[in-house]
Design a protein around this motif. Structure first.
Motif, PDB file in Angstrom:
ATOM      1  N   LYS A  47       0.843  -1.196   0.000  1.00 54.50           N
ATOM      2  CA  LYS A  47       0.000   0.000   0.000  1.00 54.50           C
ATOM      3  C   LYS A  47       0.874   1.240   0.000  1.00 54.50           C
ATOM      4  CE  LYS A  47      -4.378   1.380   0.303  1.00 54.50           C
ATOM      5  NZ  LYS A  47      -5.334   0.898   1.298  1.00 54.50           N
ATOM      6  N   VAL A  48       0.434   2.262  -0.740  1.00 53.36           N
ATOM      7  CA  VAL A  48       1.140   3.538  -0.812  1.00 53.36           C
ATOM      8  C   VAL A  48       0.304   4.604  -0.105  1.00 53.36           C
ATOM      9  CG1 VAL A  48       2.077   5.312  -2.349  1.00 53.36           C
ATOM     10  CG2 VAL A  48       2.209   2.906  -3.008  1.00 53.36           C
ATOM     11  N   TYR A  49       0.996   5.483   0.629  1.00 53.76           N
ATOM     12  CA  TYR A  49       0.341   6.608   1.289  1.00 53.76           C
ATOM     13  C   TYR A  49       1.012   7.885   0.809  1.00 53.76           C
ATOM     14  CZ  TYR A  49      -1.575   2.944   4.192  1.00 53.76           C
ATOM     15  OH  TYR A  49      -2.231   1.804   4.608  1.00 53.76           O
ATOM     16  N   ILE A  50       0.200   8.811   0.305  1.00 54.37           N
ATOM     17  CA  ILE A  50       0.745  10.023  -0.295  1.00 54.37           C
ATOM     18  C   ILE A  50       0.055  11.252   0.283  1.00 54.37           C
ATOM     19  CG2 ILE A  50      -0.830   9.801  -2.273  1.00 54.37           C
ATOM     20  CD1 ILE A  50       1.433  11.079  -3.975  1.00 54.37           C
ATOM     21  N   SER A  51       0.839  12.266   0.582  1.00 55.21           N
ATOM     22  CA  SER A  51       0.267  13.485   1.149  1.00 55.21           C
ATOM     23  C   SER A  51      -0.596  14.188   0.100  1.00 55.21           C
ATOM     24  CB  SER A  51       1.368  14.423   1.634  1.00 55.21           C
ATOM     25  OG  SER A  51       2.090  14.944   0.533  1.00 55.21           O
ATOM     26  N   GLU A  52      -1.568  14.916   0.574  1.00 50.57           N
ATOM     27  CA  GLU A  52      -2.499  15.610  -0.329  1.00 50.57           C
ATOM     28  C   GLU A  52      -1.767  16.559  -1.270  1.00 50.57           C
ATOM     29  OE1 GLU A  52      -6.590  18.320  -0.026  1.00 50.57           O
ATOM     30  OE2 GLU A  52      -5.366  17.951   1.759  1.00 50.57           O
ATOM     31  N   SER A  53      -0.791  17.304  -0.746  1.00 52.08           N
ATOM     32  CA  SER A  53      -0.090  18.279  -1.588  1.00 52.08           C
ATOM     33  C   SER A  53       0.742  17.591  -2.664  1.00 52.08           C
ATOM     34  CB  SER A  53       0.791  19.194  -0.733  1.00 52.08           C
ATOM     35  OG  SER A  53       1.698  18.433   0.037  1.00 52.08           O
ATOM     36  N   LEU A  54       1.453  16.521  -2.307  1.00 55.01           N
ATOM     37  CA  LEU A  54       2.240  15.815  -3.320  1.00 55.01           C
ATOM     38  C   LEU A  54       1.324  15.146  -4.338  1.00 55.01           C
ATOM     39  CD1 LEU A  54       4.988  14.917  -4.401  1.00 55.01           C
ATOM     40  CD2 LEU A  54       4.843  12.902  -2.931  1.00 55.01           C
ATOM     41  N   TYR A  55       0.231  14.625  -3.892  1.00 56.31           N
ATOM     42  CA  TYR A  55      -0.728  13.993  -4.804  1.00 56.31           C
ATOM     43  C   TYR A  55      -1.196  14.992  -5.856  1.00 56.31           C
ATOM     44  CZ  TYR A  55      -4.971  11.646  -6.459  1.00 56.31           C
ATOM     45  OH  TYR A  55      -5.944  11.063  -7.238  1.00 56.31           O
ATOM     46  N   ASN A  56      -1.511  16.202  -5.441  1.00 54.16           N
ATOM     47  CA  ASN A  56      -1.962  17.223  -6.401  1.00 54.16           C
ATOM     48  C   ASN A  56      -0.843  17.599  -7.371  1.00 54.16           C
ATOM     49  OD1 ASN A  56      -4.553  17.369  -5.332  1.00 54.16           O
ATOM     50  ND2 ASN A  56      -3.974  18.920  -3.810  1.00 54.16           N
ATOM     51  N   ASP A  57       0.393  17.646  -6.876  1.00 53.59           N
ATOM     52  CA  ASP A  57       1.540  17.941  -7.753  1.00 53.59           C
ATOM     53  C   ASP A  57       1.726  16.827  -8.781  1.00 53.59           C
ATOM     54  OD1 ASP A  57       2.064  20.269  -6.430  1.00 53.59           O
ATOM     55  OD2 ASP A  57       3.709  19.451  -5.216  1.00 53.59           O
ATOM     56  N   ILE A  58       1.590  15.586  -8.346  1.00 51.26           N
ATOM     57  CA  ILE A  58       1.779  14.448  -9.245  1.00 51.26           C
ATOM     58  C   ILE A  58       0.692  14.410 -10.314  1.00 51.26           C
ATOM     59  CG2 ILE A  58       1.599  11.915  -9.342  1.00 51.26           C
ATOM     60  CD1 ILE A  58       3.302  11.864  -6.779  1.00 51.26           C
ATOM     61  N   LEU A  59      -0.525  14.741  -9.930  1.00 54.12           N
ATOM     62  CA  LEU A  59      -1.608  14.767 -10.920  1.00 54.12           C
ATOM     63  C   LEU A  59      -1.300  15.773 -12.026  1.00 54.12           C
ATOM     64  CD1 LEU A  59      -4.946  14.535  -8.877  1.00 54.12           C
ATOM     65  CD2 LEU A  59      -3.785  12.744 -10.166  1.00 54.12           C
ATOM     66  N   LEU A  60      -0.712  16.899 -11.652  1.00 47.89           N
ATOM     67  CA  LEU A  60      -0.369  17.917 -12.648  1.00 47.89           C
ATOM     68  C   LEU A  60       0.755  17.452 -13.573  1.00 47.89           C
ATOM     69  CD1 LEU A  60      -0.453  21.200 -10.501  1.00 47.89           C
ATOM     70  CD2 LEU A  60      -2.049  20.549 -12.313  1.00 47.89           C
ATOM     71  N   LYS A  61       1.731  16.713 -13.017  1.00 47.62           N
ATOM     72  CA  LYS A  61       2.898  16.304 -13.802  1.00 47.62           C
ATOM     73  C   LYS A  61       2.719  14.987 -14.546  1.00 47.62           C
ATOM     74  CE  LYS A  61       6.246  18.605 -10.789  1.00 47.62           C
ATOM     75  NZ  LYS A  61       7.353  18.424  -9.833  1.00 47.62           N
ATOM     76  N   TYR A  62       2.108  14.009 -13.868  1.00 43.48           N
ATOM     77  CA  TYR A  62       2.094  12.651 -14.420  1.00 43.48           C
ATOM     78  C   TYR A  62       0.705  12.039 -14.606  1.00 43.48           C
ATOM     79  CZ  TYR A  62       6.848  12.975 -12.551  1.00 43.48           C
ATOM     80  OH  TYR A  62       8.117  13.381 -12.239  1.00 43.48           O
ATOM     81  N   SER A  63      -0.283  12.578 -13.974  1.00 45.76           N
ATOM     82  CA  SER A  63      -1.637  12.004 -13.933  1.00 45.76           C
ATOM     83  C   SER A  63      -1.650  10.740 -13.076  1.00 45.76           C
ATOM     84  CB  SER A  63      -2.170  11.697 -15.339  1.00 45.76           C
ATOM     85  OG  SER A  63      -1.628  10.484 -15.839  1.00 45.76           O
ATOM     86  N   GLU A  64      -2.760  10.050 -13.053  1.00 42.24           N
ATOM     87  CA  GLU A  64      -2.942   8.862 -12.214  1.00 42.24           C
ATOM     88  C   GLU A  64      -2.014   7.709 -12.617  1.00 42.24           C
ATOM     89  OE1 GLU A  64      -4.755   8.133  -9.613  1.00 42.24           O
ATOM     90  OE2 GLU A  64      -6.078   9.859  -9.398  1.00 42.24           O
ATOM     91  N   GLU A  65      -1.414   7.780 -13.812  1.00 44.52           N
ATOM     92  CA  GLU A  65      -0.545   6.700 -14.284  1.00 44.52           C
ATOM     93  C   GLU A  65       0.649   6.472 -13.354  1.00 44.52           C
ATOM     94  OE1 GLU A  65       0.598   7.373 -18.304  1.00 44.52           O
ATOM     95  OE2 GLU A  65      -1.461   7.284 -19.072  1.00 44.52           O
TER      96      GLU A  65
END
Length: 261
Positions: A47-65
């Protein structure tokens, strides 16, 4: 989104960070940081746990992939900071399945190049030795059961990802294991005050293992007696010994040097 530190998953994550018993019972360990997550074999991720702020950054850069084929939870930043083992969290943690290795496979490798640790206690030393072992071409690490827990978060961080690739095994009876190693043709070398030959005057091109002892007390007499050769690292000044990880690195890279040419 997980928004409370009283959440069951967060409580479990905290237990896995702090308690070796919890890690042993679940047969997992915790990693933290972007590099550690990106290098982990994804079939080992529980299982992966990701902070809300990093999650939003990743969505902008890479999307859910970015999270393809892994199960993950988004965690409120304040909760993530509470569970993190670091002062400045990078925003991602994961629970990882432990890898298991067989002693026979480690001992019977044709070009076995082993690091054997007795009662090593410092997490930073162990993590550094694991990382250096990968760089120096070591084929396996054997640890006495009294060594620091390899899955301690400080050890894991110090390995910088080498934990995923470096074969290792804890053994109940180190003396018995060394006797088995000798029967498999592994020559054992111990950096020891009684050593007469400098470490770089020996031949390490055949199956071999280096013995590294406790930071304060060195190797026990029982284990040192099993060495085929005592070697020394020459030093200037009034220095009597080196840090365990530094001494191990010097020996590992001499073996690597000899085997490269």
């Amino acid at each position: 989104m997980i928004s409370s530190s009283s959440n069951g998953q967060i409580k479990n994550l905290m237990q896995l960070q702090k308690k070796a018993k919890a890690r042993n019972e679940q047969d997992v360990f915790v990693i933290e940081g972007i590099k550690m997550y990106e290098e982990v074999p994804k079939d080992k991720v529980v299982k992966v746990y990701i902070s809300e702020s990093l999650y939003n950054d990743i969505l902008l850069k890479y999307s859910e992939e970015y999270f393809n084929n892994v199960s993950y939870e988004v965690v409120k930043d304040t909760v993530f900071k509470e569970v993190s083992d670091t002062i400045t969290p990078q925003g991602i943690m994961a629970i990882i399945k432990k890898q298991h290795y067989d002693l026979k496979d480690i001992l019977n490798q044709e070009a076995a190049n082993l690091v054997i640790l007795e009662d090593l206690r410092d997490p930073g030393n162990l993590g550094t030795i694991i990382r250096t072992s990968e760089g120096a071409g070591v084929t396996g690490i054997i640890l006495s059961k009294s060594c620091v827990d390899l899955y301690n978060p400080k050890v894991i961080r110090s390995t910088m990802g080498s934990i995923y690739r470096m074969p290792y095994i804890y053994v109940e009876d180190l003396k018995d294991t060394l006797e088995k190693a000798k029967k498999c043709g592994v020559a054992l070398y111990a950096a020891h005050l009684a050593g007469r030959k400098d470490y770089d005057k020996e031949d390490y091109t055949k199956k071999c293992g280096i013995l590294i002892g406790n930071e304060a007390n060195g190797l026990s007499e029982e284990i040192a007696e099993l060495a085929d050769r005592y070697i020394k690292i020459p030093m200037e000044g009034r220095v009597e010994s080196l840090n365990a990880a530094i001494a191990a690195a010097i020996l590992m890279y001499e073996i690597y040097r000899q085997r490269r040419y």
